[in-house]
Design an enzyme around this catalytic site. Structure first.
Site, PDB file in Angstrom:
ATOM      1  NE  ARG A 144      -4.114   5.278   3.513  1.00  0.00           N
ATOM      2  CZ  ARG A 144      -4.459   4.394   4.394  1.00  0.00           C
ATOM      3  NH1 ARG A 144      -4.879   4.785   5.579  1.00  0.00           N
ATOM      4  NH2 ARG A 144      -4.420   3.128   4.119  1.00  0.00           N
ATOM      5  NE  ARG A 148      -4.000   4.654  10.218  1.00  0.00           N
ATOM      6  CZ  ARG A 148      -4.410   3.840   9.252  1.00  0.00           C
ATOM      7  NH1 ARG A 148      -3.673   2.802   8.872  1.00  0.00           N
ATOM      8  NH2 ARG A 148      -5.556   4.059   8.627  1.00  0.00           N
ATOM      9  CD  GLU A 176      -2.877  -1.198   2.371  1.00  0.00           C
ATOM     10  OE1 GLU A 176      -3.251  -0.139   2.868  1.00  0.00           O
ATOM     11  OE2 GLU A 176      -3.216  -2.306   2.797  1.00  0.00           O
ATOM     12  CG  HIS A 183      -9.281   6.167   6.317  1.00  0.00           C
ATOM     13  ND1 HIS A 183     -10.242   5.210   6.074  1.00  0.00           N
ATOM     14  CD2 HIS A 183      -8.107   5.484   6.482  1.00  0.00           C
ATOM     15  CE1 HIS A 183      -9.682   3.999   6.089  1.00  0.00           C
ATOM     16  NE2 HIS A 183      -8.397   4.139   6.353  1.00  0.00           N
ATOM     17  CG  HIS A 213      -8.547   5.830   2.217  1.00  0.00           C
ATOM     18  ND1 HIS A 213      -8.585   5.627   0.861  1.00  0.00           N
ATOM     19  CD2 HIS A 213      -7.945   4.749   2.746  1.00  0.00           C
ATOM     20  CE1 HIS A 213      -8.030   4.450   0.584  1.00  0.00           C
ATOM     21  NE2 HIS A 213      -7.633   3.900   1.714  1.00  0.00           N
TER      22      HIS A 213
HETATM   23  C1  SIN Z   1      -7.217   0.560   3.003  1.00  0.00           C
HETATM   24  O1  SIN Z   1      -7.518  -0.611   2.807  1.00  0.00           O
HETATM   25  O2  SIN Z   1      -6.925   1.339   2.109  1.00  0.00           O
HETATM   26  C2  SIN Z   1      -7.230   1.083   4.413  1.00  0.00           C
HETATM   27  C3  SIN Z   1      -6.125   0.502   5.169  1.00  0.00           C
HETATM   28  C4  SIN Z   1      -5.696   1.441   6.262  1.00  0.00           C
HETATM   29  O3  SIN Z   1      -6.406   2.373   6.599  1.00  0.00           O
HETATM   30  O4  SIN Z   1      -4.576   1.264   6.758  1.00  0.00           O
END
Ligand code: SIN
Length: 522
Positions: free
Chosen positions: A291, A387, A117, A352, A244
């Site tokens: 993010r 985060r 991610e 988020h 997010h």
């Molecule tokens: C996501 O699946 O994008 C959220 C995961 C997260 O908030 O760490």
């Protein structure tokens, strides 16, 4: 008299609360633990987590790299000792979860199928399809159900922490406050009950519902942070609200459906209306930048174009592999007439995660004696100003372990509360007739926050937000003082407190960091 006594009182039934309960219950089988939660047993932010949990598993990965990614994403204001502790403890916490029955996806070689991610330099996310939180919540509830000394009470709404302030004629010094439990509204009987406990743990989750557009479920109204604030606990870094980047664009839908960042980790591209991959001009990590950077780039793109959303392009991805990894996201898209083989997914940023909250030390202790905080309601120093993806369930697991250990170490102090704690005084209150006032004020708080205190802030917008919130505060307090309490009224009061704290701490911060961006600080 409705007094309930336990050794440990846990508020909240997500990963933080359940894990703390399981570990303490197993180590201290003669001690009584209550978990209270305001909705169904499983309703929590945890249940909706799609992405997964980050931990170092692969031989090519290292603690140093995970630590470095966490600190880069947090814009270098994380607490380095906390980051090291959490990341080095991660594999053991994960092994325990697996021992308890959690099932994480494997590849065809039999190794964990590690996802990637934003902000991660390598693949290190353990996941269960795109419903990792659901799998974890189910596993933890099974453990809780098998332990005789835990009682899990759904539909119990925590109203306020009980502290020295509630003891009649007691002088309370601001740096010597004790917690003795909480006043809890039993939603079935509508009675406010007094839950007394030697140790209280706040595990009440997030605050996303303070915004009109959020990925968080309806229950995420910041109750724990607001209670801690009223009890005069130390709170920090409330200005760091993470948006997010990719919630499904469905105006008016709350919560907004999340299109997991793991989809970008799987190779999806962000495009604007012209089809341009705008992230390539913003950051060399493109769609997989942290993010805050991606959310701000989308916000900027929308401001320039006047459009209401950007797009996530999955058309070039292997469809079979996609539906294997993201069946839930694929189903949701199909239900909206979006076939990801042909169509782009319309997305926008949505609130988020709160990086700040109730300040705790490495043992999860707050500034109030006998009060701990765990999970999203806490501020540990792990996340800094933003985060890193999939570090939140991890933080909850590690701090649940530390809190449980601290309570176990202090087991000789698990004595019944012997203070003269009064029952909740409801005298003279009436059932409010004008429920519309509560829902109107809630929507107003959410709109103020979304319009004035979102991804990009200015001093003027923050001051305007403060004036509006102050008006709602006066109105809500009047209602609160004369009304029989309901979850709706308490949630409104809590959301208003959270909004106030975000605005005030935003006004204080004079340097842009991570998720916090004020044009007047440039
Ligand atoms: C996501 O699946 O994008 C959220 C995961 C997260 O908030 O760490």
């Amino acid at each position: 008299m409705s007094y309930f006594h336990s050794d440990i009182l846990i508020l909240g039934s997500g990963v933080a609360g359940l894990t703390t309960a399981i570990l303490t219950a197993k180590a201290l089988p003669n001690k009584k633990i209550f978990i209270v939660t305001k909705a169904e047993k499983s309703e929590s932010n945890t249940k909706y987590a799609q992405g997964g949990i980050a931990a170092v598993w692969d031989k090519l990965d290292s603690f140093e790299d995970h630590i470095n990614d966490t600190i880069v994403a947090g814009d270098f204001i994380n607490d380095p000792e906390v980051v090291k502790m959490v990341i080095e403890d991660a594999p053991d916490c994960m092994k325990q979860l697996i021992e308890w029955g959690a099932d994480f996806d494997h590849n065809n070689k039999g190794d964990f199928d590690l996802g990637k991610e934003g902000g991660h330099s390598t693949h290190r996310i353990l996941h269960h399809k795109d419903i990792t939180g659901f799998e974890i919540e189910k596993t933890l509830l099974e453990q809780v159900n098998s332990l005789q000394n835990i009682s899990l009470l759904p539909f119990h709404f925590a109203i306020d922490l009980i502290t020295d302030h509630h003891i009649k004629n007691k002088f309370v010094s601001e740096d010597d406050i004790n917690c003795y439990g909480a006043y809890i509204l039993n939603e079935k009987t509508n009675k406010i009950e007094t839950f007394l406990a030697a140790k209280t743990v706040l595990a009440t989750g997030g605050t996303g519902q303070v915004y009109a557009s959020t990925t968080n479920p309806k229950v995420a109204t910041g109750d724990g942070v607001a209670m801690a604030y009223r009890a005069k606990a130390k709170l920090d870094e409330m200005e760091f609200v993470q948006f997010h980047p990719t919630a499904l664009f469905e105006p008016g839908e709350s919560p907004a459906f999340l299109i997991s960042e793991a989809v970008r980790g799987f190779g999806a591209f962000l495009r604007n209306k012209e089809g341009k991959r705008f992230m390539l001009d913003v950051d060399k990590r493109a769609e997989l930048a942290p993010r805050d950077i991606v959310a701000r780039a989308i916000d900027n793109e929308l401001n320039i174009s006047g459009e209401r959303n950007v797009y996530l392009d999955c058309t070039h991805l292997d469809y079979d592999a996609f539906i294997n990894h993201f069946p839930n996201i694929n189903d949701k898209c199909l239900s909206k007439g979006i076939d990801i083989r042909r169509d782009f997914i319309p997305v926008i940023p949505a609130s988020h995660y709160l990086c700040g909250g109730v300040s705790v030390n490495k043992k999860g202790q707050s500034s109030i004696d006998n009060l701990f905080a765990c999970g999203e309601c806490s501020r540990t120093g792990l996340h800094g100003a933003n985060r890193l993806a999939s570090n939140s369930l991890l933080e909850a697991l590690v701090y649940a372990k530390n809190i449980a250990q601290e309570i176990i170490d202090q087991k000789s102090s698990l004595k019944p509360v012997d203070k003269d704690i009064p029952e909740w005084d409801e005298e003279g209150t009436i059932i409010p007739e004008e429920l519309v006032l509560i829902s109107h004020n809630k929507k107003t708080v959410q709109n103020i926050m979304s319009d004035l205190v979102a991804i990009v802030r200015t001093d003027d917008r923050l001051k305007m937000a403060l004036d509006h919130l102050n008006y709602i505060y006066q109105d809500t307090e009047k209602l609160y003082l004369k009304s029989k309490l309901s979850p709706q009224l308490c949630e409104l009061r809590n959301l208003n407190a959270i909004a106030y704290l975000i605005v005030i701490q935003s006004l204080v911060r004079k340097e842009n960091k991570g998720a916090f961006y004020n044009l007047d600080n440039l």
